[in-house]
Design a protein around this motif. Sequence first.
Motif, PDB file in Angstrom:
ATOM      1  N   THR A 176      70.119  40.635  34.597  1.00 28.19           N
ATOM      2  CA  THR A 176      70.607  40.197  35.695  1.00 28.19           C
ATOM      3  C   THR A 176      70.500  38.646  35.612  1.00 28.19           C
ATOM      4  OG1 THR A 176      68.517  40.228  36.740  1.00 28.19           O
ATOM      5  CG2 THR A 176      69.738  42.052  37.071  1.00 28.19           C
ATOM      6  N   THR A 179      68.305  33.712  33.152  1.00 25.41           N
ATOM      7  CA  THR A 179      67.085  33.555  33.530  1.00 25.41           C
ATOM      8  C   THR A 179      66.233  34.784  33.404  1.00 25.41           C
ATOM      9  OG1 THR A 179      67.478  31.730  35.051  1.00 25.41           O
ATOM     10  CG2 THR A 179      65.334  32.420  35.190  1.00 25.41           C
ATOM     11  N   ASN A 180      66.718  35.897  33.775  1.00 31.44           N
ATOM     12  CA  ASN A 180      66.135  37.256  33.809  1.00 31.44           C
ATOM     13  C   ASN A 180      66.104  37.696  32.200  1.00 31.44           C
ATOM     14  OD1 ASN A 180      67.152  40.433  33.812  1.00 31.44           O
ATOM     15  ND2 ASN A 180      65.437  39.863  34.788  1.00 31.44           N
ATOM     16  N   MET A 313      77.586  37.434  40.440  1.00 33.39           N
ATOM     17  CA  MET A 313      77.529  38.775  39.529  1.00 33.39           C
ATOM     18  C   MET A 313      76.413  39.387  39.033  1.00 33.39           C
ATOM     19  SD  MET A 313      81.334  38.832  37.745  1.00 33.39           S
ATOM     20  CE  MET A 313      81.270  40.505  37.349  1.00 33.39           C
ATOM     21  N   ARG A 314      75.438  38.381  38.643  1.00 35.27           N
ATOM     22  CA  ARG A 314      74.253  38.689  38.029  1.00 35.27           C
ATOM     23  C   ARG A 314      74.333  39.439  37.023  1.00 35.27           C
ATOM     24  NH1 ARG A 314      73.086  34.463  38.352  1.00 35.27           N
ATOM     25  NH2 ARG A 314      70.959  34.966  37.867  1.00 35.27           N
ATOM     26  N   GLN A 338      66.772  48.774  35.466  1.00 34.83           N
ATOM     27  CA  GLN A 338      68.129  48.499  34.737  1.00 34.83           C
ATOM     28  C   GLN A 338      69.102  47.681  35.660  1.00 34.83           C
ATOM     29  OE1 GLN A 338      68.176  52.742  35.635  1.00 34.83           O
ATOM     30  NE2 GLN A 338      70.645  52.634  36.111  1.00 34.83           N
TER      31      GLN A 338
ATOM     32  N   ARG B 314      70.280  50.386  42.215  1.00 35.38           N
ATOM     33  CA  ARG B 314      68.996  49.414  42.189  1.00 35.38           C
ATOM     34  C   ARG B 314      69.411  48.508  43.492  1.00 35.38           C
ATOM     35  NH1 ARG B 314      66.607  51.819  40.391  1.00 35.38           N
ATOM     36  NH2 ARG B 314      65.127  50.700  39.882  1.00 35.38           N
ATOM     37  N   LEU B 333      62.887  33.537  41.869  1.00 37.12           N
ATOM     38  CA  LEU B 333      63.922  32.433  41.300  1.00 37.12           C
ATOM     39  C   LEU B 333      63.559  32.550  39.694  1.00 37.12           C
ATOM     40  CD1 LEU B 333      63.477  29.681  43.961  1.00 37.12           C
ATOM     41  CD2 LEU B 333      65.685  30.456  43.033  1.00 37.12           C
ATOM     42  N   LEU B 334      62.400  32.776  39.316  1.00 37.36           N
ATOM     43  CA  LEU B 334      61.988  32.500  37.991  1.00 37.36           C
ATOM     44  C   LEU B 334      62.355  33.974  37.198  1.00 37.36           C
ATOM     45  CD1 LEU B 334      59.006  30.119  38.039  1.00 37.36           C
ATOM     46  CD2 LEU B 334      61.403  29.638  37.655  1.00 37.36           C
ATOM     47  N   SER B 335      62.567  34.987  37.744  1.00 39.25           N
ATOM     48  CA  SER B 335      62.629  36.184  37.149  1.00 39.25           C
ATOM     49  C   SER B 335      64.180  36.734  37.159  1.00 39.25           C
ATOM     50  CB  SER B 335      61.979  37.131  37.899  1.00 39.25           C
ATOM     51  OG  SER B 335      60.714  36.933  38.067  1.00 39.25           O
ATOM     52  N   GLU B 336      64.900  36.698  38.254  1.00 39.07           N
ATOM     53  CA  GLU B 336      66.271  37.326  38.195  1.00 39.07           C
ATOM     54  C   GLU B 336      67.150  36.664  39.412  1.00 39.07           C
ATOM     55  OE1 GLU B 336      63.759  40.390  38.772  1.00 39.07           O
ATOM     56  OE2 GLU B 336      63.313  39.334  40.330  1.00 39.07           O
ATOM     57  N   GLN B 338      68.369  36.425  42.105  1.00 41.14           N
ATOM     58  CA  GLN B 338      69.295  37.366  43.435  1.00 41.14           C
ATOM     59  C   GLN B 338      69.752  38.753  42.669  1.00 41.14           C
ATOM     60  OE1 GLN B 338      71.802  34.338  43.461  1.00 41.14           O
ATOM     61  NE2 GLN B 338      73.510  35.387  44.135  1.00 41.14           N
ATOM     62  N   CYS B 339      70.082  39.454  43.650  1.00 44.46           N
ATOM     63  CA  CYS B 339      70.804  40.697  43.256  1.00 44.46           C
ATOM     64  C   CYS B 339      72.334  40.246  43.352  1.00 44.46           C
ATOM     65  CB  CYS B 339      70.262  41.753  44.421  1.00 44.46           C
ATOM     66  SG  CYS B 339      68.932  42.509  44.463  1.00 44.46           S
ATOM     67  N   PRO B 340      73.169  41.367  42.849  1.00 46.43           N
ATOM     68  CA  PRO B 340      74.412  41.031  42.866  1.00 46.43           C
ATOM     69  C   PRO B 340      75.109  40.942  44.119  1.00 46.43           C
ATOM     70  CG  PRO B 340      73.950  42.740  41.176  1.00 46.43           C
ATOM     71  CD  PRO B 340      72.633  42.254  41.982  1.00 46.43           C
ATOM     72  N   THR B 341      75.991  39.974  44.457  1.00 47.19           N
ATOM     73  CA  THR B 341      76.282  39.799  45.693  1.00 47.19           C
ATOM     74  C   THR B 341      77.226  40.875  46.368  1.00 47.19           C
ATOM     75  OG1 THR B 341      75.911  37.411  45.543  1.00 47.19           O
ATOM     76  CG2 THR B 341      77.293  38.043  47.399  1.00 47.19           C
ATOM     77  N   PHE B 342      78.270  41.107  45.668  1.00 44.62           N
ATOM     78  CA  PHE B 342      79.213  42.142  46.184  1.00 44.62           C
ATOM     79  C   PHE B 342      78.657  43.566  46.645  1.00 44.62           C
ATOM     80  CE2 PHE B 342      82.256  39.959  43.173  1.00 44.62           C
ATOM     81  CZ  PHE B 342      82.845  39.230  44.233  1.00 44.62           C
TER      82      PHE B 342
END
Lengths: 463, 463
Positions: A176, A179-180, A313-314, A338, B314, B333-336, B338-342
Amino acid sequence: MPKSWTSGGFELHLDLEPGVGRRAALERSLREAIRSGRLAAGTQLPSSRALAADLGLSRGTVVQAYEQLLAEGYLTSRSRTHTEVAAVPGARVRTQLRSATNFSVPYDLAPGNPDVSQFPRSTWASALRHAVTIAADEDLRYGDPRGHPQLRRALADYLGRVRGVRISSQAIVVCTGFTNGLRLIAAALRDRGGRVMAVEDYGLPFHVDAIEHAGLRTETVRLDDDGLVVDELPNADAVLVTASHQLPWGTRLHPARRGALVDWARDNNAIVVEDDYDGEFRYDRQPIGAIQGLAPEHVIYAGTASKSLAPAMRMAWLAVPERLLEPIVQIRLLSERQCPTFEQLALAQLVDGGGLDRHLRRMRTHYRKRRDFLLDALATSVPQVRPIGIAAGLHVTLLLPDGTRDDDIRAVLADHGVGAHPLSDYARAGTAPPGLVIGYATPPGHAFPAAVQALVTALAKLV
Amino acid sequence: MPKSWTSGGFELHLDLEPGVGRRAALERSLREAIRSGRLAAGTQLPSSRALAADLGLSRGTVVQAYEQLLAEGYLTSRSRTHTEVAAVPGARVRTQLRSATNFSVPYDLAPGNPDVSQFPRSTWASALRHAVTIAADEDLRYGDPRGHPQLRRALADYLGRVRGVRISSQAIVVCTGFTNGLRLIAAALRDRGGRVMAVEDYGLPFHVDAIEHAGLRTETVRLDDDGLVVDELPNADAVLVTASHQLPWGTRLHPARRGALVDWARDNNAIVVEDDYDGEFRYDRQPIGAIQGLAPEHVIYAGTASKSLAPAMRMAWLAVPERLLEPIVQIRLLSERQCPTFEQLALAQLVDGGGLDRHLRRMRTHYRKRRDFLLDALATSVPQVRPIGIAAGLHVTLLLPDGTRDDDIRAVLADHGVGAHPLSDYARAGTAPPGLVIGYATPPGHAFPAAVQALVTALAKLV
């Protein structure tokens, strides 16, 4: 079997206080929920029939309770069947669905975002719909932590074809965002006893934070006009490098240095983490291939959709050497398992169907025109500033005359409503020369000429 | 300005070796790419015109090279304009887009998955399309690490209404599944000096792994028929609890214990992590509200779409006390990021529009019927096994006669093609009584009666 509590209408959780009458308990429970803000103004209540069934009360009890709260102003009714929570003073208002807008400067030339106004919305909506339609039922369960096999196959083909990456789809990990991926890599190296990841002495500060939060130290390595000074690499477990287009300097790693970097990795049994964040965008010639192609066993290649499509989109991907695959997958399982499956299937379709290629070609023309427009404007109006780096990517770095102070740069940019970063924001060690990093991709088309004009005006004050 | 290398067709990266003729260099480069598998069989090549422009060669040079490789069998041609990589012995084959199917046992009654054949595909496809259409351009950039404001508002309303959670949308963090949220929580506690998270002495093993990988120790706490034995909680920074439906026992935390748990958290300045994984599914009465509603400052409520919709989405969410919000956001912030926005915008629409409520009502009826069918079959055919726990969720735990050995359970299940887990798989400390955890949600409708029949037959061998 008792009647289900779920017989109709919107769902509503209520605790009825024992020891008082049922109607009084219901009224109190509703009042409390509304006053506390747990039920926001505008929330529709279940029908009296449904709520009665849910709570095991007579319908008359619910009707009477609703009527009492209507009378008290806690509820409001638009029709016989539509009862909703009223706007009570002090209580929370239920906000309607609407698009949020971010606060931003008038002329956003900060690097990091592509021109999202060009995002291929209808293509992506079709791909998502197709994905939701064709996904097997099994695809909706927990799946492979590396990512969906279809996307991994599509990416293996794409990366081989476009970036010269040599990888089996088995060794791709969809993540994602970069950075992930960087966190997964750093944590996997740490789990295997690693201690240090070298980084270029200019780069994104939060990459260092991510590496260090995952448990590795970082050491900075000097850059010159040919990119990372490979001779000065410390004894490290890995090095993070932006080889095809250094962020922020915009240089490329010299071919001789690429070979030396791979030799260093072999000699030290170390890993090169190749952050190919904008590798698809080169405007004057075909991009040079990924370093990964030179030594797949010593390089983790990292690509992303953040610059080619949209950050929100991550979606990013790693091409991982055999020996690091299992450690990375283990951390993946314990971190987020995932990526969302529908988006992966949609991206697979975009890649396999050529939709991504078409979008990239279109955007390459778009950004090349912007870059030329920007550089022409600068050359005409403020020839004292010196653009550096290759014709690639979504940003250009400008060196300002010696003696220009960062404080002045920040003040003048703020005065003119221009979002852009002083070069020093990217410096990890030592001092940066006076400079400015300009992201020319961010503004939508209609705003771009005004943004460039504002920048030129601001720069004219500085030089 | 030089002609762009991106003039048309699929993109292709090639390095031309210096010091040999251009045509020979192109042929060698193509051969190497095909032999190494970097260009897979079936990959379409750019038109000769496009490739010539890309590489700065004459078109005739490219045509001749293509003809040579056609003659050698490296390429194949379906028409004058369509040249693709041939299936060369030993080289990689480009796999066509198709749906993957997982290997699974014939009668899958392992817990963990909902009935994904009931996933509301057309509703979700519409919600996604709507999201892609209405999203503001700004939404496609990097966004709020807590999640999109629209989804956080929708979830705050929903959780207050359905689960009795009291939370501001400001303090909701959308994450990529519960394990992701658990990792964020554990890492945030560790960053603030925390050392121990207590866990129930039965539960999912990978939750312990996730907590410990994030840097906390775990200590197990005993369960009895009323759930977690709160009196025995150790001196810990947090406790992870499945209060509304213990996993795997199926019990609920007794109301008196809920109060005592909150008191423990207050007295110890500790955090209760409430894993409400299937809190929406109760079949005999309205579910009891979340513990979080009793003490929002001491409980992190965690909900998920994995059981209510599908694991592959997810999507999960945390309601976070004020003092832990910033530490969790920093790790996010340091891991992922945010989640996908759509997907977030689509879920917001599903929640606000009542689509989730409708789906949950439908699934509740569906699963209740399955649970009744299963328990009836067991009572009729193998009355010696004893189902335990409340009428809720997507699994039921069966106690088997004393003396039944785990080895026998595993062997007989395997013989009958039944996927289900011995109770001991969930035991963290000490020994488990002989038992079996049955997920009755997983099989699609047509397969459910046969799966139950296979289970009953297997159990008849064991008792």
